[in-house]
Structure formats: C-alpha cells, structure tokens
Write a protein that holds these residues in place. Structure first.
Motif, PDB file in Angstrom:
ATOM      1  N   LEU A  68      35.561  41.319  27.573  1.00 57.15           N
ATOM      2  CA  LEU A  68      36.240  42.611  27.516  1.00 57.15           C
ATOM      3  C   LEU A  68      35.544  43.625  28.411  1.00 57.15           C
ATOM      4  O   LEU A  68      36.207  44.411  29.115  1.00 57.15           O
ATOM      5  CB  LEU A  68      36.279  43.111  26.065  1.00 57.15           C
ATOM      6  CG  LEU A  68      37.064  44.403  25.800  1.00 57.15           C
ATOM      7  CD1 LEU A  68      38.510  44.256  26.244  1.00 57.15           C
ATOM      8  CD2 LEU A  68      36.992  44.767  24.320  1.00 57.15           C
ATOM      9  N   ALA A  69      34.208  43.620  28.402  1.00 57.07           N
ATOM     10  CA  ALA A  69      33.460  44.519  29.282  1.00 57.07           C
ATOM     11  C   ALA A  69      33.730  44.189  30.745  1.00 57.07           C
ATOM     12  O   ALA A  69      33.861  45.090  31.588  1.00 57.07           O
ATOM     13  CB  ALA A  69      31.967  44.426  28.975  1.00 57.07           C
ATOM     14  N   ILE A 121      37.331  45.611  36.311  1.00 54.81           N
ATOM     15  CA  ILE A 121      38.249  45.231  37.393  1.00 54.81           C
ATOM     16  C   ILE A 121      39.132  46.426  37.731  1.00 54.81           C
ATOM     17  O   ILE A 121      39.839  46.942  36.863  1.00 54.81           O
ATOM     18  CB  ILE A 121      39.114  44.023  36.980  1.00 54.81           C
ATOM     19  CG1 ILE A 121      38.221  42.810  36.659  1.00 54.81           C
ATOM     20  CG2 ILE A 121      40.099  43.675  38.089  1.00 54.81           C
ATOM     21  CD1 ILE A 121      38.990  41.591  36.190  1.00 54.81           C
ATOM     22  N   PRO A 122      39.114  46.900  38.975  1.00 61.51           N
ATOM     23  CA  PRO A 122      39.919  48.078  39.345  1.00 61.51           C
ATOM     24  C   PRO A 122      41.409  47.828  39.122  1.00 61.51           C
ATOM     25  O   PRO A 122      41.946  46.776  39.490  1.00 61.51           O
ATOM     26  CB  PRO A 122      39.603  48.269  40.833  1.00 61.51           C
ATOM     27  CG  PRO A 122      38.285  47.581  41.034  1.00 61.51           C
ATOM     28  CD  PRO A 122      38.294  46.411  40.091  1.00 61.51           C
ATOM     29  N   ALA A 123      42.088  48.813  38.539  1.00 62.73           N
ATOM     30  CA  ALA A 123      43.521  48.689  38.260  1.00 62.73           C
ATOM     31  C   ALA A 123      44.346  48.637  39.544  1.00 62.73           C
ATOM     32  O   ALA A 123      45.465  48.112  39.545  1.00 62.73           O
ATOM     33  CB  ALA A 123      43.982  49.858  37.382  1.00 62.73           C
ATOM     34  N   MET A 124      43.784  49.146  40.651  1.00 61.24           N
ATOM     35  CA  MET A 124      44.573  49.196  41.894  1.00 61.24           C
ATOM     36  C   MET A 124      44.908  47.793  42.400  1.00 61.24           C
ATOM     37  O   MET A 124      45.927  47.602  43.076  1.00 61.24           O
ATOM     38  CB  MET A 124      43.803  49.975  42.969  1.00 61.24           C
ATOM     39  CG  MET A 124      42.478  49.360  43.363  1.00 61.24           C
ATOM     40  SD  MET A 124      41.640  50.341  44.633  1.00 61.24           S
ATOM     41  CE  MET A 124      40.151  49.365  44.894  1.00 61.24           C
ATOM     42  N   LEU A 133      37.589  37.648  39.921  1.00 64.38           N
ATOM     43  CA  LEU A 133      36.717  38.800  39.694  1.00 64.38           C
ATOM     44  C   LEU A 133      35.938  38.677  38.389  1.00 64.38           C
ATOM     45  O   LEU A 133      34.890  39.307  38.222  1.00 64.38           O
ATOM     46  CB  LEU A 133      37.543  40.089  39.688  1.00 64.38           C
ATOM     47  CG  LEU A 133      38.199  40.456  41.023  1.00 64.38           C
ATOM     48  CD1 LEU A 133      38.976  41.754  40.899  1.00 64.38           C
ATOM     49  CD2 LEU A 133      37.147  40.572  42.117  1.00 64.38           C
ATOM     50  N   LEU A 134      36.437  37.850  37.473  1.00 64.94           N
ATOM     51  CA  LEU A 134      35.752  37.654  36.197  1.00 64.94           C
ATOM     52  C   LEU A 134      34.851  36.425  36.223  1.00 64.94           C
ATOM     53  O   LEU A 134      34.179  36.136  35.238  1.00 64.94           O
ATOM     54  CB  LEU A 134      36.797  37.514  35.077  1.00 64.94           C
ATOM     55  CG  LEU A 134      36.360  37.871  33.651  1.00 64.94           C
ATOM     56  CD1 LEU A 134      35.971  39.341  33.566  1.00 64.94           C
ATOM     57  CD2 LEU A 134      37.474  37.554  32.670  1.00 64.94           C
ATOM     58  N   VAL A 180      32.286  30.710  41.639  1.00 67.87           N
ATOM     59  CA  VAL A 180      31.883  32.044  41.190  1.00 67.87           C
ATOM     60  C   VAL A 180      31.856  32.966  42.400  1.00 67.87           C
ATOM     61  O   VAL A 180      31.208  32.679  43.409  1.00 67.87           O
ATOM     62  CB  VAL A 180      30.486  32.005  40.518  1.00 67.87           C
ATOM     63  CG1 VAL A 180      30.060  33.402  40.106  1.00 67.87           C
ATOM     64  CG2 VAL A 180      30.531  31.087  39.307  1.00 67.87           C
ATOM     65  N   PHE A 181      32.554  34.098  42.300  1.00 70.62           N
ATOM     66  CA  PHE A 181      32.686  35.034  43.404  1.00 70.62           C
ATOM     67  C   PHE A 181      32.097  36.382  43.008  1.00 70.62           C
ATOM     68  O   PHE A 181      32.364  36.896  41.923  1.00 70.62           O
ATOM     69  CB  PHE A 181      34.168  35.212  43.788  1.00 70.62           C
ATOM     70  CG  PHE A 181      34.860  33.917  44.116  1.00 70.62           C
ATOM     71  CD1 PHE A 181      34.745  33.345  45.363  1.00 70.62           C
ATOM     72  CD2 PHE A 181      35.613  33.262  43.150  1.00 70.62           C
ATOM     73  CE1 PHE A 181      35.384  32.140  45.653  1.00 70.62           C
ATOM     74  CE2 PHE A 181      36.247  32.061  43.430  1.00 70.62           C
ATOM     75  CZ  PHE A 181      36.131  31.504  44.689  1.00 70.62           C
TER      76      PHE A 181
END
Length: 299
Positions: A180-181, A186-189, A212-213, A295-296
């Motif tokens: 959740l954190a 992660i940017p909403a854009m 991204l996660l 993993v990125f």
C-alpha cells in the motif's frame, strides 16, 4: 587556528557519544556471534547435551544424505514455501490495490488486515485455527449447511498442510501495508496518460503498477521466503510436536527441534541448522541474481 581546535574537540566528543550509544548494539552482537561460532563447531561433533562434545568430522552431514525423515521435512517445507509465499503476496497486493482506491476509514481497515500478521505465529491463533478446522469445527459446520461433509482437516494427511498454507495466506497484513505504501508512491499522471491512450485496467496494471512496484515485490518476496523456511510454531501446535499426521506437517525446523531437544542429538541439529542457513542463503542469492531481469528502479 584557535577556532579550529575547539571545533575538533567538539567533533571528538560527538564521536565518543556515538560510540556510547552503539555499546548496547555491540553487546548484543556478542550474543549473536558466540552462538553462531558454537553451532558451527557443534555441527562437526557428536554432542548429546550431557557429555562433552566429541569431534565427528563430516559424520553428521553424511548421515543427512540417508535420513529419510529429513528428506520428508525438506519436502514439506519446500511445498509450503513454494505455495504459500506466492499466494500470500498475491492476496496482499490485491487487498492493497483495493484499499489504495480510497476507502472510508482506511486506517481502520489497514489495522484490521494487519492484525493477523501480528498474531498469525502465536500459539493462541494456531490453537484457534486447529479448532476451526477440526472435525467438529466451525468450517465443517458451515459446509454441513450446504450438504457437504468436511474431513478432519488438521488430522488428515491430505489436508493438514493445506490448512497451514491457508493460515499463512491469512497473515498477509505485513506485506499488504508495504504494498500500500508503494502504491501511494506511483504518480497518478502515469495512469492518466495511459487512460488517455486507451489502455485497459489490466494493461495499466501490467505496464505501470507491476514495473514500478517491482522493488517492493522483491523486498516482500525475500522477506516472505526467509520467514516461511523458518516456520515452526504452526506445525508444532497443529501436530502436538509430532509433525503428523504421517509427516504431512513435519517442517524442517520442527524436525531440527526434535533432533536437538527431544533426542538430545545437538550435533546433528547444529548441522541441520547450517544446512538451513545454506538453503536460505541460496534462495536469497538466486532472488538477487534474478532481480536484475525483473526489478526496475527509477534510475
């Protein structure tokens, strides 16, 4: 020059203050290093806790090769790990994504979901689990209402391990909070741009959320693998310390406990502990080597 000397003295005093605060950590380090070295020595001895250890060389490790019970405990532990870890992480990520959408009383839901992680390894919760899945337990009572006769889940070799896997999945709170954190970072854009391009929810999840996660997934994966290999309390309570029925819940740590504290074969138990360390280190190393491919990071 007169201004530099007081500054140097002040810095030295600050350094000494730091060392003083580190003293408890150094003291605790002794309680880690001494047992670590002692267990390594005992792994090459014949030691029964009552008489002085006798050097046995590689005898304990050779005995492991023909120990069918040890092989069964490894099989049970591997099955438990390879099934429960992916399931628990998938459930944790799914719940985290639902909560990330904005739910009223998020703090309450987060606490409720996290609570099983605090209690999942406790004797009380395992006893409750044993009662729920007993032959006359609540689960079978619920199944009876729809005409299904449930088995004795915890005493049937075909289902006993499955109940422990379900217990592990139920304690998904800790990785869920971490997921959740990560989702909040992660940017909403990115999602807005994907929606404008017509990307579906599944495509957004696969192309934005997962990449991204991935550092968070990697962290939770390593933590969960290490914890699952160290499972002990659940199998001990469910089987009354026997690993039954028919060895279906004989986890590696439970067998290690039996050898060390029931049979007083502490030399063999120490060699088992080092084998477990090598297994965990091997899986961790494989994860770190494979991480470069999936993993990125932002940079």
């Amino acid at each position: 020059m007169t201004e530099v000397l007081p500054r140097v003295r002040r810095r030295k005093r600050q350094d000494w203050a730091g060392y003083v605060f580190l003293l408890p950590w150094f003291g605790g380090l002794i309680f880690m290093i001494v047992p670590f070295v002692a267990s390594l020595y005992l792994a090459f001895t014949d030691y029964d806790l009552l008489t002085p250890p006798r050097w046995a060389g590689l005898a304990n490790f050779r005995e492991m090769l023909g120990d069918a019970t040890l092989h069964q405990s490894l099989k049970v532990t591997f099955v438990y790990t390879l099934v429960s870890v992916p399931l628990s992480l998938a459930v944790a990520l799914g719940v985290a994504m639902v909560l990330d959408r904005g739910v009223r009383g998020l703090a309450i839901y987060r606490s409720v979901y996290y609570l099983p992680s605090l209690l999942g390894g406790s004797v009380a919760i395992v006893m409750l689990w044993r009662y729920l899945f007993g032959y006359d337990g609540i689960v079978n009572d619920l199944l009876a209402t729809i005409g299904i006769t449930g088995p004795a889940w915890t005493t049937d070799p075909d289902y006993a391990l499955s109940t422990l896997i379900l217990l592990h999945v139920w304690t998904f709170g800790a990785p869920m909070v971490i997921f959740l954190a990560g989702l909040r970072q992660i940017p909403a854009m990115y999602y807005e741009a994907a929606q404008m391009d017509g990307a579906s929810k599944w495509r957004q999840f696969r192309s934005i959320t997962l990449p991204l996660l991935s550092p968070i997934i990697f962290f939770n994966l390593v933590q969960a693998l290490i914890a699952s290999f160290q499972t002990f309390t659940q199998s001990y309570v469910i089987s009354n310390g026997s690993g039954g029925p028919a060895g279906s819940t004989l986890f590696y740590n439970l067998y290690l406990y039996q050898k060390g504290f029931a049979e007083f074969d502490m030399g063999y138990a120490s060699s088992m502990a080092w084998l477990l360390l090598m297994i965990i280190a091997g899986f961790t190393a494989i994860n770190f080597l494979a991480a470069r491919y999936w993993v990125f990071y932002d940079n």
